[in-house]
Design a protein around this motif. Structure first.
Motif, PDB file in Angstrom:
ATOM      1  N   THR A 147     -35.905  81.285  24.400  1.00 15.19           N
ATOM      2  CA  THR A 147     -35.145  80.037  24.367  1.00 15.19           C
ATOM      3  C   THR A 147     -34.742  79.654  22.952  1.00 15.19           C
ATOM      4  OG1 THR A 147     -36.318  79.247  26.330  1.00 15.19           O
ATOM      5  CG2 THR A 147     -35.173  77.597  25.015  1.00 15.19           C
TER       6      THR A 147
ATOM      7  N   THR B 256     -19.521  84.524  38.233  1.00 13.94           N
ATOM      8  CA  THR B 256     -20.329  83.862  37.214  1.00 13.94           C
ATOM      9  C   THR B 256     -21.309  82.863  37.819  1.00 13.94           C
ATOM     10  OG1 THR B 256     -18.520  84.107  35.626  1.00 13.94           O
ATOM     11  CG2 THR B 256     -20.231  82.492  35.096  1.00 13.94           C
TER      12      THR B 256
ATOM     13  N   GLN C 241     -27.361  86.442  39.821  1.00 13.73           N
ATOM     14  CA  GLN C 241     -28.779  86.109  39.827  1.00 13.73           C
ATOM     15  C   GLN C 241     -29.613  87.216  39.182  1.00 13.73           C
ATOM     16  OE1 GLN C 241     -30.201  83.205  40.922  1.00 13.73           O
ATOM     17  NE2 GLN C 241     -28.091  82.488  41.204  1.00 13.73           N
TER      18      GLN C 241
ATOM     19  N   ARG D 257     -24.018  82.988  31.567  1.00 11.91           N
ATOM     20  CA  ARG D 257     -23.157  82.185  32.440  1.00 11.91           C
ATOM     21  C   ARG D 257     -22.525  81.032  31.670  1.00 11.91           C
ATOM     22  NH1 ARG D 257     -27.306  82.897  36.753  1.00 11.91           N
ATOM     23  NH2 ARG D 257     -28.192  80.935  36.023  1.00 11.91           N
ATOM     24  N   GLY D 258     -23.314  80.397  30.807  1.00 17.46           N
ATOM     25  CA  GLY D 258     -22.777  79.292  30.022  1.00 17.46           C
ATOM     26  C   GLY D 258     -21.649  79.732  29.109  1.00 17.46           C
TER      27      GLY D 258
ATOM     28  N   ARG E 258     -34.333  84.158  32.813  1.00 19.24           N
ATOM     29  CA  ARG E 258     -33.748  82.825  33.022  1.00 19.24           C
ATOM     30  C   ARG E 258     -32.911  82.422  31.813  1.00 19.24           C
ATOM     31  NH1 ARG E 258     -35.179  78.028  31.292  1.00 19.24           N
ATOM     32  NH2 ARG E 258     -37.122  78.851  30.432  1.00 19.24           N
ATOM     33  N   VAL E 259     -33.436  82.669  30.612  1.00 24.41           N
ATOM     34  CA  VAL E 259     -32.717  82.315  29.390  1.00 24.41           C
ATOM     35  C   VAL E 259     -31.466  83.177  29.227  1.00 24.41           C
ATOM     36  CG1 VAL E 259     -32.839  82.284  26.865  1.00 24.41           C
ATOM     37  CG2 VAL E 259     -34.769  81.456  28.222  1.00 24.41           C
TER      38      VAL E 259
ATOM     39  N   SER F   2     -28.760  82.336  32.003  1.00 28.35           N
ATOM     40  CA  SER F   2     -28.152  81.016  31.824  1.00 28.35           C
ATOM     41  C   SER F   2     -27.252  81.003  30.592  1.00 28.35           C
ATOM     42  CB  SER F   2     -29.230  79.930  31.713  1.00 28.35           C
ATOM     43  OG  SER F   2     -30.061  80.143  30.588  1.00 28.35           O
ATOM     44  N   THR F   3     -27.652  81.717  29.546  1.00 30.63           N
ATOM     45  CA  THR F   3     -26.807  81.810  28.350  1.00 30.63           C
ATOM     46  C   THR F   3     -25.522  82.561  28.650  1.00 30.63           C
ATOM     47  OG1 THR F   3     -28.743  81.756  26.884  1.00 30.63           O
ATOM     48  CG2 THR F   3     -26.689  82.642  25.972  1.00 30.63           C
TER      49      THR F   3
END
Length: 230
Positions: free
Chosen positions: A37, A209, A213, A81-82, A74-75, A78-79
């Motif tokens: 993170t 996007t 998963q 996709r962001g 998870r990090v 999410s990064t």
């Protein structure tokens, strides 16, 4: 000049790569422990600055989807996709095990990457380059070493950051059928993740996007509080 960014946070070993004009022009791999993170974005900024590039130059994000640790994936996902949403660019998810195996495709042998999944199990799969075609021979699975060895029928190249820890047991069970990567060549490199992503990109094979998963080793570890303690 467009650029692709590869992100791998599957395990304690994290990695980033930049691709320019179909060449991997920068790689950065480090042992981040459980600090994905706090370390991922600063290291991405550093890599971009060192190569005089900006996020706005990217036209695709390539990300390792596991199997791997809950926090790391998870990090990373999410990064990825962001960034894809904010930049308006596509994302491609690649199996971490396939990226491990792709580094050794030129051996011509079946390649079995292994990652430590805890509880005396490994995450593993089987791939091979045969007649110029790269394919998966065994589905991704959690397995004990004994169970994995029961599925190996021919000389197989074992690789991955956990392979040295299980090499003795693999050798004991498989004898000459087990061939190993060296400790250095077994180090997972994000440039190979990027190469696999480029193949998907050339085929126009992108992921959604919003729905991409990760594949976790297991869910998060949750310890219930003892009601007798305050």
């Amino acid at each position: 000049m467009t650029m692709q960014i590869a992100i791998d946070t599957s395990t304690d070993t994290a990695g980033l790569a930049l691709v320019n004009d179909r060449r991997v022009t920068a790689e950065f791999t480090w042992n981040c422990g459980h600090n994905h993170t706090t370390q991922l974005l600063p290291n991405l900024r550093y890599l971009l600055e060192q190569n005089s590039r900006t996020l706005e130059s990217a036209d695709c994000i390539i990300v390792a989807t596991g199997p791997g640790s809950y926090n790391g994936l998870r990090v990373g996902l999410s990064t990825a996709r962001g960034l894809a949403f904010s930049l308006g660019i596509p994302v491609i998810g690649i199996s971490t095990l396939e990226a491990e195996a792709w580094q050794h495709a030129e051996t011509g042998l079946p390649v079995c990457p292994v990652l430590n999944a805890g509880r005396e199990e490994v995450a593993c799969a089987l791939y091979q380059m045969k007649d110029g075609q790269w394919g998966q021979l065994m589905n991704t699975q959690l397995s004990t070493i004994a169970s994995l060895c029961s599925k190996i029928q021919t000389t197989t190249f074992f690789c991955g950051e956990h392979v040295q820890a299980v090499a003795a047991e693999l050798t004991e069970r498989l004898h000459e059928k087990a061939v190993f990567s060296s400790p250095v060549s077994g180090f997972r490199r994000p440039g190979f993740l990027a190469e696999l992503g480029l193949k998907r990109m050339d085929a126009g094979d992108f992921d959604e996007t919003a729905t991409l998963q990760p594949l976790y080793f297991r869910g998060p570890s949750i310890t219930k509080r003892n009601p007798g303690k305050k």
